[in-house]
Scaffold this active site. Structure first.
Site, mmCIF file in Angstrom:
data_model
loop_
_atom_site.group_PDB
_atom_site.id
_atom_site.type_symbol
_atom_site.label_atom_id
_atom_site.label_comp_id
_atom_site.label_asym_id
_atom_site.label_seq_id
_atom_site.Cartn_x
_atom_site.Cartn_y
_atom_site.Cartn_z
ATOM 1 N N TYR A 1 -9.620 11.219 13.710
ATOM 2 C CA TYR A 1 -8.869 10.146 14.125
ATOM 3 C C TYR A 1 -8.549 10.255 15.425
ATOM 4 O O TYR A 1 -8.281 9.289 16.389
ATOM 5 C CB TYR A 1 -7.503 9.911 13.517
ATOM 6 C CG TYR A 1 -7.816 9.556 11.990
ATOM 7 C CD1 TYR A 1 -8.401 8.224 11.752
ATOM 8 C CD2 TYR A 1 -7.805 10.518 11.051
ATOM 9 C CE1 TYR A 1 -8.620 8.233 10.338
ATOM 10 C CE2 TYR A 1 -8.188 10.402 9.569
ATOM 11 C CZ TYR A 1 -8.583 9.101 9.322
ATOM 12 O OH TYR A 1 -8.815 8.778 8.122
ATOM 13 N N CYS B 1 -12.064 3.434 -4.441
ATOM 14 C CA CYS B 1 -10.352 3.507 -4.703
ATOM 15 C C CYS B 1 -9.708 2.263 -3.755
ATOM 16 O O CYS B 1 -8.786 1.989 -4.115
ATOM 17 C CB CYS B 1 -9.866 4.902 -4.271
ATOM 18 S SG CYS B 1 -10.339 5.470 -2.623
ATOM 19 N N LYS C 1 -14.673 18.525 -1.400
ATOM 20 C CA LYS C 1 -13.434 17.583 -1.105
ATOM 21 C C LYS C 1 -12.440 17.866 -2.066
ATOM 22 O O LYS C 1 -12.581 18.065 -3.348
ATOM 23 C CB LYS C 1 -13.959 16.115 -1.177
ATOM 24 C CG LYS C 1 -12.474 15.129 -1.114
ATOM 25 C CD LYS C 1 -13.056 13.558 -0.807
ATOM 26 C CE LYS C 1 -11.774 12.818 -1.237
ATOM 27 N NZ LYS C 1 -12.294 11.411 -1.086
ATOM 28 N N LYS D 1 -13.812 18.902 3.367
ATOM 29 C CA LYS D 1 -12.492 18.064 3.658
ATOM 30 C C LYS D 1 -11.396 18.256 2.737
ATOM 31 O O LYS D 1 -11.625 18.452 1.669
ATOM 32 C CB LYS D 1 -13.073 16.544 3.350
ATOM 33 C CG LYS D 1 -11.888 15.556 3.546
ATOM 34 C CD LYS D 1 -12.387 14.385 3.091
ATOM 35 C CE LYS D 1 -11.389 13.235 3.044
ATOM 36 N NZ LYS D 1 -11.417 12.071 2.133
ATOM 37 N N SER E 1 -6.460 12.470 7.782
ATOM 38 C CA SER E 1 -5.009 11.690 8.245
ATOM 39 C C SER E 1 -3.808 12.443 8.532
ATOM 40 O O SER E 1 -3.045 12.501 9.370
ATOM 41 C CB SER E 1 -4.845 10.448 7.363
ATOM 42 O OG SER E 1 -4.755 10.862 6.018
ATOM 43 N N GLU F 1 -20.502 23.122 -5.505
ATOM 44 C CA GLU F 1 -20.378 21.761 -5.122
ATOM 45 C C GLU F 1 -21.561 21.318 -4.056
ATOM 46 O O GLU F 1 -22.423 20.333 -4.247
ATOM 47 C CB GLU F 1 -19.298 21.271 -4.720
ATOM 48 C CG GLU F 1 -18.053 21.118 -6.044
ATOM 49 C CD GLU F 1 -18.478 19.656 -6.527
ATOM 50 O OE1 GLU F 1 -19.427 18.922 -6.466
ATOM 51 O OE2 GLU F 1 -17.499 19.349 -7.360
ATOM 52 N N ARG G 1 -5.468 12.437 -8.471
ATOM 53 C CA ARG G 1 -6.761 12.622 -8.205
ATOM 54 C C ARG G 1 -7.621 13.972 -8.862
ATOM 55 O O ARG G 1 -8.581 14.525 -8.403
ATOM 56 C CB ARG G 1 -7.635 12.148 -6.824
ATOM 57 C CG ARG G 1 -7.009 10.840 -6.454
ATOM 58 C CD ARG G 1 -8.141 10.388 -5.282
ATOM 59 N NE ARG G 1 -7.896 9.363 -4.649
ATOM 60 C CZ ARG G 1 -7.370 8.071 -4.666
ATOM 61 N NH1 ARG G 1 -7.628 7.811 -6.039
ATOM 62 N NH2 ARG G 1 -7.004 7.477 -3.822
HETATM 63 C C1 PBG Z 1 -11.786 7.923 -0.413
HETATM 64 C C2 PBG Z 1 -11.514 8.581 0.924
HETATM 65 C C3 PBG Z 1 -9.960 9.263 1.023
HETATM 66 C C4 PBG Z 1 -10.020 9.740 2.227
HETATM 67 C C5 PBG Z 1 -11.511 9.431 2.629
HETATM 68 N N1 PBG Z 1 -12.242 8.864 1.852
HETATM 69 C C6 PBG Z 1 -8.981 9.226 0.369
HETATM 70 C C7 PBG Z 1 -8.724 10.053 -0.955
HETATM 71 O O1 PBG Z 1 -9.450 10.513 -1.510
HETATM 72 O O2 PBG Z 1 -7.395 9.835 -1.784
HETATM 73 C C8 PBG Z 1 -9.070 10.477 3.003
HETATM 74 C C9 PBG Z 1 -9.420 10.485 4.597
HETATM 75 C C10 PBG Z 1 -8.015 10.910 5.232
HETATM 76 O O3 PBG Z 1 -6.979 11.362 4.701
HETATM 77 O O4 PBG Z 1 -8.174 10.621 6.553
HETATM 78 N N2 PBG Z 1 -11.822 8.519 -1.861
#
Ligand code: PBG
Length: 316
Positions: free
Chosen positions: A306, A115, A188, A241, A267, A226, A210
């Site tokens: 982070y 991505c 995820k 996650k 994040s 999964e 997504r």
């Molecule tokens: C890539 C990816 C993402 C994150 C980690 N790897 C973004 C997404 O799936 O949109 C998110 C990490 C975060 O929010 O700290 N696909």
């Protein structure tokens, strides 16, 4: 019950969950250029770093005793084929070689996804308005091999295509990297909490979202399936996650599977705490340690966060 809570030394003695810097993995964003440190507005203290600056950050991570770093690349150019993701001299590939040279003991994990490299911001090859699963596997396998070749100690696919772990395992073995482990972002979720990351990585999808590949927040049994499939395909470690909104799944995974379980405090989880702390509404350090403790208590042995450096400093 209050007898053992009376003083900090007593509380410390009976504490059931202990955090250590070696459990934390620090996500880092690497970009082109020299001497570049481009602050990410929504993630105070975090920035896109050019390779020279990235190395300084990696030295600090190593000195603090962190478990490792997780690398994300921001290429100068994006295209339909995500070619920067698996380019021999792509940004992450060059960063890996440089860090391996300068900070050889630091564990280097790479996020394997498309991505950040596609012009449309989706995690794979778009065919007829949707991401084509099997066509994307070849890109992921090529990216993983290019990372291993450049010096990655572990690869972490985050795209949520079906069959990617098997495809990556096979490609790594064939390319002469049978010892490179796979940390699968197995469970995820399609989450609102990735917002700040998409600013950081410049990876917001240009159309749609997504949800046709990332999981629905409501599904726990599907998350276990999964994980099970990824382990069958050869994953060495698995991840849940985001972390805090999915503590129940971390616990389920910990109880059900005897592999290392990681969780990603993403994040949005980080930015919420930072924003509230900046308003004086909560105490940053306490919220940081409380959330990390909760994630560990739920069963995650490894936490991608982070806060890795700040938490390590507080703990030492
Ligand atoms: C890539 C990816 C993402 C994150 C980690 N790897 C973004 C997404 O799936 O949109 C998110 C990490 C975060 O929010 O700290 N696909």
């Amino acid at each position: 019950m209050r007898r053992l809570r009376a003083t900090e030394p007593l509380r410390r003695l009976v504490r059931e969950t202990r955090l250590a810097p070696s459990q934390f993995v620090l996500p880092l964003f690497v970009c082109e250029g020299e001497g570049v440190r481009r602050e990410i507005g929504s993630m105070p203290g975090h920035a896109q770093l050019s390779i020279d600056r990235l190395i300084e950050e990696c030295r600090a991570a190593h000195t603090l005793g962190l478990g490792g770093v997780l690398l994300f690349g921001i290429p100068a150019e994006k295209d339909e084929a995500a070619s920067g993701a698996y380019a021999e001299h792509g940004i992450v590939q060059r960063a890996l070689a440089a860090i391996k040279r300068e900070v050889p003991e630091l564990v280097l994990i790479t996020d394997v996804c498309n991505c950040e490299y596609t012009s449309h911001g989706h995690c794979g090859k778009v065919v007829g308005g949707d991401v084509d699963n099997d066509a994307t596997l070849a890109w992921l396998a090529a990216a993983a091999v290019s990372h291993a070749r450049a010096g990655a100690d572990m690869v972490a696919p985050s795209d949520m295509m079906d069959g990617r772990v098997a495809a990556i395992r096979r490609a790594l073995d064939e390319a002469g990297f049978p010892h490179t482990p796979i940390l699968s972002y197995a469970a995820k979720f399609a989450s609102a909490f990735y917002g700040p990351f998409r600013e950081a990585a410049e990876s917001a999808p240009q159309f749609g979202d997504r949800r046709s590949y990332q999981m629905d927040a409501a599904n726990a049994r599907e998350a276990m399936r999964e994980i099970e499939l990824d382990l069958e395909e050869g994953a060495d470690m698995i991840m849940v996650k985001p972390a805090l909104p999915y503590l129940d799944l971390i616990r389920l995974a910990r109880d059900r599977f005897d592999v290392p379980v990681a969780a990603y405090q993403v994040s949005g989880e980080f930015s919420m705490i930072m924003a509230a702390a900046r308003n004086g509404w909560i105490d940053r350090d306490r919220a940081m340690l409380e959330t990390l403790t909760a994630i560990h208590r739920a069963g995650a042995g490894i936490i991608l966060t982070y806060f890795a450096k700040d938490a390590a400093k507080l703990l030492s």
